[in-house]
Scaffold this motif. Sequence first.
Motif, PDB file in Angstrom:
ATOM      1  N   LEU A   1       8.157   8.305   4.673  1.00 24.84           N
ATOM      2  CA  LEU A   1       7.302   7.512   5.561  1.00 24.84           C
ATOM      3  C   LEU A   1       6.768   8.459   6.625  1.00 24.84           C
ATOM      4  CD1 LEU A   1       9.672   4.420   5.932  1.00 24.84           C
ATOM      5  CD2 LEU A   1       7.845   4.768   4.246  1.00 24.84           C
ATOM      6  N   LEU A   2       5.462   8.721   6.603  1.00 23.59           N
ATOM      7  CA  LEU A   2       4.902   9.822   7.373  1.00 23.59           C
ATOM      8  C   LEU A   2       4.225   9.419   8.677  1.00 23.59           C
ATOM      9  CD1 LEU A   2       3.523  11.950   4.398  1.00 23.59           C
ATOM     10  CD2 LEU A   2       5.678  12.206   5.632  1.00 23.59           C
ATOM     11  N   ASN A   3       4.156   8.125   8.962  1.00 22.04           N
ATOM     12  CA  ASN A   3       3.648   7.702  10.278  1.00 22.04           C
ATOM     13  C   ASN A   3       4.168   6.304  10.583  1.00 22.04           C
ATOM     14  OD1 ASN A   3       2.013   5.935   8.779  1.00 22.04           O
ATOM     15  ND2 ASN A   3       0.197   7.226   8.937  1.00 22.04           N
ATOM     16  N   ASP A   4       3.843   5.817  11.773  1.00 23.57           N
ATOM     17  CA  ASP A   4       4.358   4.520  12.214  1.00 23.57           C
ATOM     18  C   ASP A   4       3.870   3.376  11.334  1.00 23.57           C
ATOM     19  OD1 ASP A   4       5.701   5.772  14.258  1.00 23.57           O
ATOM     20  OD2 ASP A   4       4.181   5.341  15.787  1.00 23.57           O
ATOM     21  N   VAL A   5       2.658   3.512  10.812  1.00 22.67           N
ATOM     22  CA  VAL A   5       2.106   2.464   9.945  1.00 22.67           C
ATOM     23  C   VAL A   5       2.964   2.316   8.692  1.00 22.67           C
ATOM     24  CG1 VAL A   5       0.119   1.802   8.515  1.00 22.67           C
ATOM     25  CG2 VAL A   5      -0.252   2.755  10.808  1.00 22.67           C
ATOM     26  N   GLU A   6       3.353   3.429   8.104  1.00 19.22           N
ATOM     27  CA  GLU A   6       4.165   3.386   6.890  1.00 19.22           C
ATOM     28  C   GLU A   6       5.577   2.877   7.185  1.00 19.22           C
ATOM     29  OE1 GLU A   6       1.906   6.807   4.234  1.00 19.22           O
ATOM     30  OE2 GLU A   6       3.925   7.205   4.966  1.00 19.22           O
ATOM     31  N   VAL A   7       6.121   3.226   8.329  1.00 19.22           N
ATOM     32  CA  VAL A   7       7.445   2.729   8.719  1.00 19.22           C
ATOM     33  C   VAL A   7       7.396   1.207   8.890  1.00 19.22           C
ATOM     34  CG1 VAL A   7       9.220   2.741  10.514  1.00 19.22           C
ATOM     35  CG2 VAL A   7       8.156   4.887   9.799  1.00 19.22           C
ATOM     36  N   LYS A   8       6.353   0.726   9.547  1.00 18.56           N
ATOM     37  CA  LYS A   8       6.197  -0.722   9.749  1.00 18.56           C
ATOM     38  C   LYS A   8       6.046  -1.443   8.410  1.00 18.56           C
ATOM     39  CE  LYS A   8       3.288  -4.172  12.067  1.00 18.56           C
ATOM     40  NZ  LYS A   8       2.080  -4.399  12.899  1.00 18.56           N
ATOM     41  N   LYS A   9       5.285  -0.844   7.503  1.00 13.15           N
ATOM     42  CA  LYS A   9       5.090  -1.443   6.177  1.00 13.15           C
ATOM     43  C   LYS A   9       6.419  -1.546   5.428  1.00 13.15           C
ATOM     44  CE  LYS A   9       2.619  -0.681   1.799  1.00 13.15           C
ATOM     45  NZ  LYS A   9       1.714   0.231   1.050  1.00 13.15           N
ATOM     46  N   ALA A  10       7.219  -0.481   5.490  1.00 14.60           N
ATOM     47  CA  ALA A  10       8.521  -0.487   4.816  1.00 14.60           C
ATOM     48  C   ALA A  10       9.441  -1.537   5.424  1.00 14.60           C
ATOM     49  CB  ALA A  10       9.160   0.894   4.893  1.00 14.60           C
ATOM     50  N   SER A  11       9.425  -1.659   6.742  1.00 14.44           N
ATOM     51  CA  SER A  11      10.249  -2.661   7.418  1.00 14.44           C
ATOM     52  C   SER A  11       9.842  -4.068   7.014  1.00 14.44           C
ATOM     53  CB  SER A  11      10.125  -2.489   8.936  1.00 14.44           C
ATOM     54  OG  SER A  11      10.895  -3.448   9.621  1.00 14.44           O
ATOM     55  N   GLU A  12       8.545  -4.301   6.891  1.00 23.18           N
ATOM     56  CA  GLU A  12       8.055  -5.612   6.461  1.00 23.18           C
ATOM     57  C   GLU A  12       8.477  -5.923   5.034  1.00 23.18           C
ATOM     58  OE1 GLU A  12       3.895  -5.177   7.133  1.00 23.18           O
ATOM     59  OE2 GLU A  12       4.007  -5.686   9.271  1.00 23.18           O
ATOM     60  N   HIS A  13       8.445  -4.923   4.177  1.00 23.26           N
ATOM     61  CA  HIS A  13       8.873  -5.139   2.790  1.00 23.26           C
ATOM     62  C   HIS A  13      10.367  -5.431   2.717  1.00 23.26           C
ATOM     63  CE1 HIS A  13       5.483  -4.585   0.046  1.00 23.26           C
ATOM     64  NE2 HIS A  13       4.972  -3.761   0.940  1.00 23.26           N
ATOM     65  N   LEU A  14      11.145  -4.801   3.586  1.00 24.14           N
ATOM     66  CA  LEU A  14      12.571  -5.103   3.612  1.00 24.14           C
ATOM     67  C   LEU A  14      12.794  -6.558   4.009  1.00 24.14           C
ATOM     68  CD1 LEU A  14      15.513  -4.203   3.385  1.00 24.14           C
ATOM     69  CD2 LEU A  14      15.373  -3.362   5.751  1.00 24.14           C
ATOM     70  N   ARG A  15      12.062  -7.028   5.013  1.00 24.23           N
ATOM     71  CA  ARG A  15      12.203  -8.429   5.437  1.00 24.23           C
ATOM     72  C   ARG A  15      11.800  -9.394   4.324  1.00 24.23           C
ATOM     73  NH1 ARG A  15      10.288  -6.456  10.459  1.00 24.23           N
ATOM     74  NH2 ARG A  15       8.174  -7.195  10.045  1.00 24.23           N
ATOM     75  N   GLU A  16      10.840  -8.990   3.498  1.00 22.47           N
ATOM     76  CA  GLU A  16      10.434  -9.840   2.377  1.00 22.47           C
ATOM     77  C   GLU A  16      11.568 -10.059   1.389  1.00 22.47           C
ATOM     78  OE1 GLU A  16       7.000  -8.162   0.529  1.00 22.47           O
ATOM     79  OE2 GLU A  16       5.717  -8.382   2.299  1.00 22.47           O
ATOM     80  N   CYS A  17      12.524  -9.160   1.381  1.00 22.08           N
ATOM     81  CA  CYS A  17      13.643  -9.245   0.435  1.00 22.08           C
ATOM     82  C   CYS A  17      14.796 -10.106   0.958  1.00 22.08           C
ATOM     83  CB  CYS A  17      14.183  -7.848   0.121  1.00 22.08           C
ATOM     84  SG  CYS A  17      12.992  -6.749  -0.692  1.00 22.08           S
ATOM     85  N   GLU A  18      14.734 -10.528   2.214  1.00 16.64           N
ATOM     86  CA  GLU A  18      15.892 -11.172   2.840  1.00 16.64           C
ATOM     87  C   GLU A  18      16.316 -12.446   2.099  1.00 16.64           C
ATOM     88  OE1 GLU A  18      17.393 -11.238   7.253  1.00 16.64           O
ATOM     89  OE2 GLU A  18      15.655 -12.567   7.039  1.00 16.64           O
ATOM     90  N   ASN A  19      15.378 -13.314   1.768  1.00 13.36           N
ATOM     91  CA  ASN A  19      15.744 -14.572   1.102  1.00 13.36           C
ATOM     92  C   ASN A  19      16.326 -14.325  -0.284  1.00 13.36           C
ATOM     93  OD1 ASN A  19      14.952 -16.167   3.263  1.00 13.36           O
ATOM     94  ND2 ASN A  19      12.862 -16.437   2.507  1.00 13.36           N
ATOM     95  N   ILE A  20      15.783 -13.332  -0.991  1.00  6.42           N
ATOM     96  CA  ILE A  20      16.318 -12.994  -2.320  1.00  6.42           C
ATOM     97  C   ILE A  20      17.767 -12.535  -2.193  1.00  6.42           C
ATOM     98  CG2 ILE A  20      16.087 -11.433  -4.285  1.00  6.42           C
ATOM     99  CD1 ILE A  20      13.083 -11.288  -3.671  1.00  6.42           C
ATOM    100  N   ILE A  21      18.029 -11.684  -1.192  1.00  5.66           N
ATOM    101  CA  ILE A  21      19.383 -11.165  -0.996  1.00  5.66           C
ATOM    102  C   ILE A  21      20.335 -12.290  -0.587  1.00  5.66           C
ATOM    103  CG2 ILE A  21      20.786  -9.527   0.285  1.00  5.66           C
ATOM    104  CD1 ILE A  21      18.681  -8.332  -1.681  1.00  5.66           C
ATOM    105  N   ARG A  22      19.868 -13.184   0.269  1.00  9.89           N
ATOM    106  CA  ARG A  22      20.735 -14.291   0.709  1.00  9.89           C
ATOM    107  C   ARG A  22      21.069 -15.232  -0.442  1.00  9.89           C
ATOM    108  NH1 ARG A  22      18.678 -15.939   6.864  1.00  9.89           N
ATOM    109  NH2 ARG A  22      19.369 -13.982   7.834  1.00  9.89           N
ATOM    110  N   ASP A  23      20.154 -15.381  -1.383  1.00 17.34           N
ATOM    111  CA  ASP A  23      20.459 -16.184  -2.579  1.00 17.34           C
ATOM    112  C   ASP A  23      21.599 -15.538  -3.365  1.00 17.34           C
ATOM    113  OD1 ASP A  23      18.525 -18.045  -1.990  1.00 17.34           O
ATOM    114  OD2 ASP A  23      17.018 -17.192  -3.333  1.00 17.34           O
ATOM    115  N   LEU A  24      21.595 -14.210  -3.429  1.00 12.32           N
ATOM    116  CA  LEU A  24      22.630 -13.500  -4.185  1.00 12.32           C
ATOM    117  C   LEU A  24      23.984 -13.555  -3.485  1.00 12.32           C
ATOM    118  CD1 LEU A  24      20.556 -10.360  -5.267  1.00 12.32           C
ATOM    119  CD2 LEU A  24      21.383 -12.173  -6.768  1.00 12.32           C
TER     120      LEU A  24
END
Length: 355
Positions: free
Chosen positions: A190-213
């Motif tokens: 992740l080479l700048n703040d935009v990419e870090v923010k994008k990765a963080s958002e994608h992690l949050r998208e996984c939260e409900n899937i993980i909680r189901d597991l």
Amino acid sequence: MDVLRPPLINIKGRIYRRNIVKEEHYEETEEEEDLTYTGPPGDELEDEACDAHVIEQTNKGFRCAIDVPSALYKYIIGKKGETRKRLEFDTKTSISIPKQGVEGQIVITGPHRASVSSAVTRIEVLTESFRKKQPFTHFLSFPLNDPEIQEGFLRFKEEVLKQCSQDHGVEESIFQNPAKLHLTIGTLVLLNDVEVKKASEHLRECENIIRDLTEGKPLPLEVTGIEYMNDDPAMVDVLYAKVNVKDNSDRLQVIADRLVEHFVSAGLMVREWDRVKLHGTAMNTLFRRDSTVEDTGGPRRQTPNEREAFDARNILKRFGAHHFGAFQLNTILLSTRYSSDCTGYYASAGSITFS
């Protein structure tokens, strides 16, 4: 490289040949990559799929602005601007790049939509190729720095140094920092703040899937035993602590695999294995060479000759079933490499919880 069989890159269904040309670039020797389209003759400038970018029509032709981290500008510019000049000549476009170190958009303009699209694709190929050569900056992790696990690790370290310090290569500096004990899920560049923010958002998208597991509850884990991955226990580089779910289910493995699948699909991670190899580093010879190195389980970037292996036979015999402890895992973190927070663990750029 076999010049008759150069490596190929597939970008949006089009195949490009990567020709390596040795040149002195920038401040050190780099390899400039001549990325040549290998499709049907005369097809180079046909309209290409450019789904991720909008090509606007202007009163002077066509224009497209693309986000590229400033760390990759130099690879598009090339030595004395040669790479940019070649791209502009080949695609009949003009390419405007922000000043080095200034985050912004690269703007491509040209008289034809197809020529702008072709330039965008070639820049994407170029940046993707050099991105893969960058050291990873972040990683997804399961933290193992629970107080009970840290205590168990310190007991392990104390007893190993007391009973096995006479064995070749065994010394205090190769032990992991207990505050940084973790399982690596996957590494990211992740080479700048935009990419870090994008990765963080994608992690949050996984939260409900993980909680189901996890059924919305923390995952009870047990850390017991050690293992190594090479063939000779007398010549070991890394010794791992074994981590298992208390009910002997594969939920931890499934969670890790789902996360990697999501991040690979998003273009933020490169798949290294069919399944994530989950292991908590306890000892690593990389630490001997550089006290600032923090192991994250990612691809090894040093050659074997640069590392002094240690003899782990006595350690495995005496501590093969060592119980580090048990705890409730409730967090997945987007961790920043070479960093520390107030607890001593890696600074977090994003997180989700199981409950």
